[in-house]
Write a protein that holds these residues in place. Sequence first.
Motif, PDB file in Angstrom:
ATOM      1  N   ASP A  24       0.823  -1.215   0.000  1.00 40.46           N
ATOM      2  CA  ASP A  24       0.000   0.000   0.000  1.00 40.46           C
ATOM      3  C   ASP A  24       0.853   1.258   0.000  1.00 40.46           C
ATOM      4  O   ASP A  24       0.472   2.283  -0.576  1.00 40.46           O
ATOM      5  CB  ASP A  24      -0.946  -0.007   1.202  1.00 40.46           C
ATOM      6  CG  ASP A  24      -2.152  -0.904   0.981  1.00 40.46           C
ATOM      7  OD1 ASP A  24      -2.866  -0.695  -0.012  1.00 40.46           O
ATOM      8  OD2 ASP A  24      -2.375  -1.821   1.786  1.00 40.46           O
ATOM      9  N   SER A  25       2.025   1.200   0.638  1.00 41.83           N
ATOM     10  CA  SER A  25       2.922   2.357   0.622  1.00 41.83           C
ATOM     11  C   SER A  25       3.395   2.669  -0.796  1.00 41.83           C
ATOM     12  O   SER A  25       3.440   3.832  -1.210  1.00 41.83           O
ATOM     13  CB  SER A  25       4.130   2.084   1.534  1.00 41.83           C
ATOM     14  OG  SER A  25       5.079   3.122   1.434  1.00 41.83           O
ATOM     15  N   LEU A  26       3.746   1.635  -1.546  1.00 40.80           N
ATOM     16  CA  LEU A  26       4.169   1.838  -2.925  1.00 40.80           C
ATOM     17  C   LEU A  26       3.013   2.339  -3.787  1.00 40.80           C
ATOM     18  O   LEU A  26       3.196   3.194  -4.662  1.00 40.80           O
ATOM     19  CB  LEU A  26       4.749   0.538  -3.486  1.00 40.80           C
ATOM     20  CG  LEU A  26       6.118   0.147  -2.910  1.00 40.80           C
ATOM     21  CD1 LEU A  26       6.439  -1.320  -3.215  1.00 40.80           C
ATOM     22  CD2 LEU A  26       7.210   1.050  -3.471  1.00 40.80           C
ATOM     23  N   ALA A  27       1.804   1.822  -3.526  1.00 43.19           N
ATOM     24  CA  ALA A  27       0.633   2.308  -4.260  1.00 43.19           C
ATOM     25  C   ALA A  27       0.368   3.774  -3.931  1.00 43.19           C
ATOM     26  O   ALA A  27       0.029   4.580  -4.819  1.00 43.19           O
ATOM     27  CB  ALA A  27      -0.584   1.450  -3.921  1.00 43.19           C
ATOM     28  N   LEU A  28       0.512   4.149  -2.667  1.00 46.50           N
ATOM     29  CA  LEU A  28       0.355   5.547  -2.267  1.00 46.50           C
ATOM     30  C   LEU A  28       1.308   6.436  -3.052  1.00 46.50           C
ATOM     31  O   LEU A  28       0.909   7.482  -3.587  1.00 46.50           O
ATOM     32  CB  LEU A  28       0.628   5.659  -0.767  1.00 46.50           C
ATOM     33  CG  LEU A  28       0.957   7.045  -0.197  1.00 46.50           C
ATOM     34  CD1 LEU A  28      -0.207   8.009  -0.410  1.00 46.50           C
ATOM     35  CD2 LEU A  28       1.307   6.926   1.285  1.00 46.50           C
ATOM     36  N   SER A  29       2.568   6.032  -3.145  1.00 46.12           N
ATOM     37  CA  SER A  29       3.554   6.820  -3.889  1.00 46.12           C
ATOM     38  C   SER A  29       3.145   6.968  -5.346  1.00 46.12           C
ATOM     39  O   SER A  29       3.232   8.053  -5.933  1.00 46.12           O
ATOM     40  CB  SER A  29       4.924   6.142  -3.791  1.00 46.12           C
ATOM     41  OG  SER A  29       5.865   6.764  -4.628  1.00 46.12           O
ATOM     42  N   ALA A  30       2.669   5.863  -5.945  1.00 46.18           N
ATOM     43  CA  ALA A  30       2.312   5.881  -7.360  1.00 46.18           C
ATOM     44  C   ALA A  30       1.115   6.792  -7.630  1.00 46.18           C
ATOM     45  O   ALA A  30       1.138   7.627  -8.554  1.00 46.18           O
ATOM     46  CB  ALA A  30       2.007   4.459  -7.827  1.00 46.18           C
ATOM     47  N   TYR A  31       0.067   6.653  -6.834  1.00 45.41           N
ATOM     48  CA  TYR A  31      -1.144   7.438  -7.095  1.00 45.41           C
ATOM     49  C   TYR A  31      -0.951   8.904  -6.726  1.00 45.41           C
ATOM     50  O   TYR A  31      -1.582   9.787  -7.322  1.00 45.41           O
ATOM     51  CB  TYR A  31      -2.335   6.816  -6.357  1.00 45.41           C
ATOM     52  CG  TYR A  31      -2.813   5.553  -7.042  1.00 45.41           C
ATOM     53  CD1 TYR A  31      -3.456   5.609  -8.281  1.00 45.41           C
ATOM     54  CD2 TYR A  31      -2.584   4.301  -6.476  1.00 45.41           C
ATOM     55  CE1 TYR A  31      -3.870   4.453  -8.922  1.00 45.41           C
ATOM     56  CE2 TYR A  31      -2.994   3.143  -7.109  1.00 45.41           C
ATOM     57  CZ  TYR A  31      -3.631   3.217  -8.336  1.00 45.41           C
ATOM     58  OH  TYR A  31      -4.031   2.071  -8.984  1.00 45.41           O
ATOM     59  N   LEU A  32      -0.080   9.181  -5.783  1.00 46.58           N
ATOM     60  CA  LEU A  32       0.256  10.567  -5.490  1.00 46.58           C
ATOM     61  C   LEU A  32       0.959  11.194  -6.691  1.00 46.58           C
ATOM     62  O   LEU A  32       0.662  12.336  -7.088  1.00 46.58           O
ATOM     63  CB  LEU A  32       1.159  10.621  -4.252  1.00 46.58           C
ATOM     64  CG  LEU A  32       1.246  11.925  -3.461  1.00 46.58           C
ATOM     65  CD1 LEU A  32      -0.118  12.374  -2.960  1.00 46.58           C
ATOM     66  CD2 LEU A  32       2.209  11.749  -2.284  1.00 46.58           C
ATOM     67  N   ALA A  33       1.885  10.443  -7.301  1.00 43.61           N
ATOM     68  CA  ALA A  33       2.589  10.957  -8.483  1.00 43.61           C
ATOM     69  C   ALA A  33       1.634  11.166  -9.650  1.00 43.61           C
ATOM     70  O   ALA A  33       1.802  12.097 -10.448  1.00 43.61           O
ATOM     71  CB  ALA A  33       3.696   9.979  -8.883  1.00 43.61           C
ATOM     72  N   LEU A  34       0.603  10.320  -9.747  1.00 42.99           N
ATOM     73  CA  LEU A  34      -0.380  10.436 -10.826  1.00 42.99           C
ATOM     74  C   LEU A  34      -1.362  11.588 -10.603  1.00 42.99           C
ATOM     75  O   LEU A  34      -2.079  11.988 -11.528  1.00 42.99           O
ATOM     76  CB  LEU A  34      -1.174   9.132 -10.951  1.00 42.99           C
ATOM     77  CG  LEU A  34      -0.465   7.936 -11.589  1.00 42.99           C
ATOM     78  CD1 LEU A  34      -1.307   6.675 -11.431  1.00 42.99           C
ATOM     79  CD2 LEU A  34      -0.184   8.200 -13.066  1.00 42.99           C
ATOM     80  N   GLY A  35      -1.425  12.097  -9.371  1.00 40.19           N
ATOM     81  CA  GLY A  35      -2.413  13.130  -9.070  1.00 40.19           C
ATOM     82  C   GLY A  35      -3.782  12.559  -8.748  1.00 40.19           C
ATOM     83  O   GLY A  35      -4.770  13.308  -8.699  1.00 40.19           O
ATOM     84  N   ASP A  36      -3.857  11.245  -8.486  1.00 37.13           N
ATOM     85  CA  ASP A  36      -5.112  10.620  -8.081  1.00 37.13           C
ATOM     86  C   ASP A  36      -5.136  10.629  -6.552  1.00 37.13           C
ATOM     87  O   ASP A  36      -4.836   9.628  -5.891  1.00 37.13           O
ATOM     88  CB  ASP A  36      -5.180   9.183  -8.624  1.00 37.13           C
ATOM     89  CG  ASP A  36      -6.509   8.496  -8.319  1.00 37.13           C
ATOM     90  OD1 ASP A  36      -7.275   9.013  -7.488  1.00 37.13           O
ATOM     91  OD2 ASP A  36      -6.758   7.415  -8.899  1.00 37.13           O
ATOM     92  N   TYR A  37      -5.503  11.766  -5.983  1.00 42.14           N
ATOM     93  CA  TYR A  37      -5.322  11.976  -4.547  1.00 42.14           C
ATOM     94  C   TYR A  37      -6.291  11.172  -3.682  1.00 42.14           C
ATOM     95  O   TYR A  37      -5.878  10.687  -2.612  1.00 42.14           O
ATOM     96  CB  TYR A  37      -5.418  13.466  -4.241  1.00 42.14           C
ATOM     97  CG  TYR A  37      -4.379  14.261  -4.996  1.00 42.14           C
ATOM     98  CD1 TYR A  37      -3.022  14.026  -4.807  1.00 42.14           C
ATOM     99  CD2 TYR A  37      -4.758  15.226  -5.940  1.00 42.14           C
ATOM    100  CE1 TYR A  37      -2.061  14.736  -5.524  1.00 42.14           C
ATOM    101  CE2 TYR A  37      -3.806  15.940  -6.654  1.00 42.14           C
ATOM    102  CZ  TYR A  37      -2.462  15.685  -6.447  1.00 42.14           C
ATOM    103  OH  TYR A  37      -1.507  16.377  -7.164  1.00 42.14           O
ATOM    104  N   PRO A  38      -7.562  10.975  -4.085  1.00 45.14           N
ATOM    105  CA  PRO A  38      -8.430  10.123  -3.248  1.00 45.14           C
ATOM    106  C   PRO A  38      -7.900   8.690  -3.141  1.00 45.14           C
ATOM    107  O   PRO A  38      -7.928   8.102  -2.053  1.00 45.14           O
ATOM    108  CB  PRO A  38      -9.775  10.180  -3.975  1.00 45.14           C
ATOM    109  CG  PRO A  38      -9.748  11.467  -4.729  1.00 45.14           C
ATOM    110  CD  PRO A  38      -8.327  11.627  -5.172  1.00 45.14           C
TER     111      PRO A  38
END
Length: 427
Positions: free
Chosen positions: A319-333
């Motif tokens: 989940d930490s890696l997914a958090l990093s990825a979606y933050l970089a994508l701008g998918d904040y929710p």
Amino acid sequence: MHTTRNTILEAWMSEHGYSSNSFAEAVNRAIERLAGRPGGLDGSSVRAWKAGRVTWPKSAARRALEDVTGLPAVALGFVPRGRPPSTPAPPQQEEPDMKRRTFVGSIAATAAAAATPGAASPRHIGMSDVNRLNKRFAEIIASDHRHGGQLGIEQEAAALADAALNLQNAGSATQRVRSNLYTSAAAFRSSAMWAAIDGRRYDVAQAHMREAQALAEMSGDQAIKFRIWSHAGTLYRHIGRPADAFAANDVARNLHLTRRDPLFGSLGLARQGAIHGAAQDPTGTRRAFDQAQDAMSRADPADYRPVWMIAFYDQAELDSLALSAYLALGDYPTAEYHAHRCLSALRPHMIRSRAITTTRLAHAQLAQGAPDAATATAMKVAVEAATRHARVTRMLQEFGAALRATAPGSPSVQTWTEHTAAWRMAV
């Protein structure tokens, strides 16, 4: 009956601030999480472990110990039944840094003495030497999860890599021992590499990487090859070279180890997902994390894995890696969703990871127009991580700049300004 104190467990508890009673409580909570029933340990149970009266705890307690510390029982100084205990080092009263320097120096001195021309008889290097190095590697892993990319951890790991290599020339050894010494040297060098990455010392990290890769090839160890190439992918992702990041991570993912053990396959896919996020590829990101989750569900928890793997890769890290990825994508929710999942599942020893995840959660909340909630979240980061961990410090500086840009003159800005000023005074 003569007993031998478990000085390794004592040292770990001292470094992490546990008394016998508080450690028993932490292990009991882990037993309840893992087994669904409360643990029955108390301070006297832990004192029996430290005194050596109990050398191999029951299976439920061993699993809980691993959950709390991130280390297998043997790395904490426990001895399986039927195996003779190794001769312990005498208790030492020096500070932790002095202990580490003394240990490194003792290995180097042993190697130098054995290699001195004219010595009466060459020393035989055996698995006991390898096991001593492995115990130090477990301690390096624990320090990394507590403190993160400190220069001291990097330097200590690099020195131990050199010490492991020096043993190659310190006497006679079997091929099995020599392969294990190369594995140990590669493992230490990869930890130096990771500490440099985590501390944003990227040029130094690349130098460690090249040496670690060469040592891993000489060792023939698939797991350490995976660790080094997977870290290389992370390094290239951090310095903005996604093509190189994909190529390096593919080397790790194509090792046959990932087909034999789905947990390694899951980690390779999760890190691939993080690279897709940095490369602004939402489809690739979602696909990689779906596959990583599926692979994790197929992994057998009973399989043997090296200490560095069991110490950190679990659902929280995915989940930490997914958090990093979606933050970089701008998918904040979606980033916020994974942040909450990560924080709820993080094991107690993952102090550095908790600080990073909390900071990223604050960024995700701020980007969704919630400055008050974001500020409250960012203020939960411990002062040590906020001021001494380069990656966390940088992310919090970026958070402050974004907060001032999006909510100028707000109470949140004032609160954050006062909070960071208190941090600076505490340093």
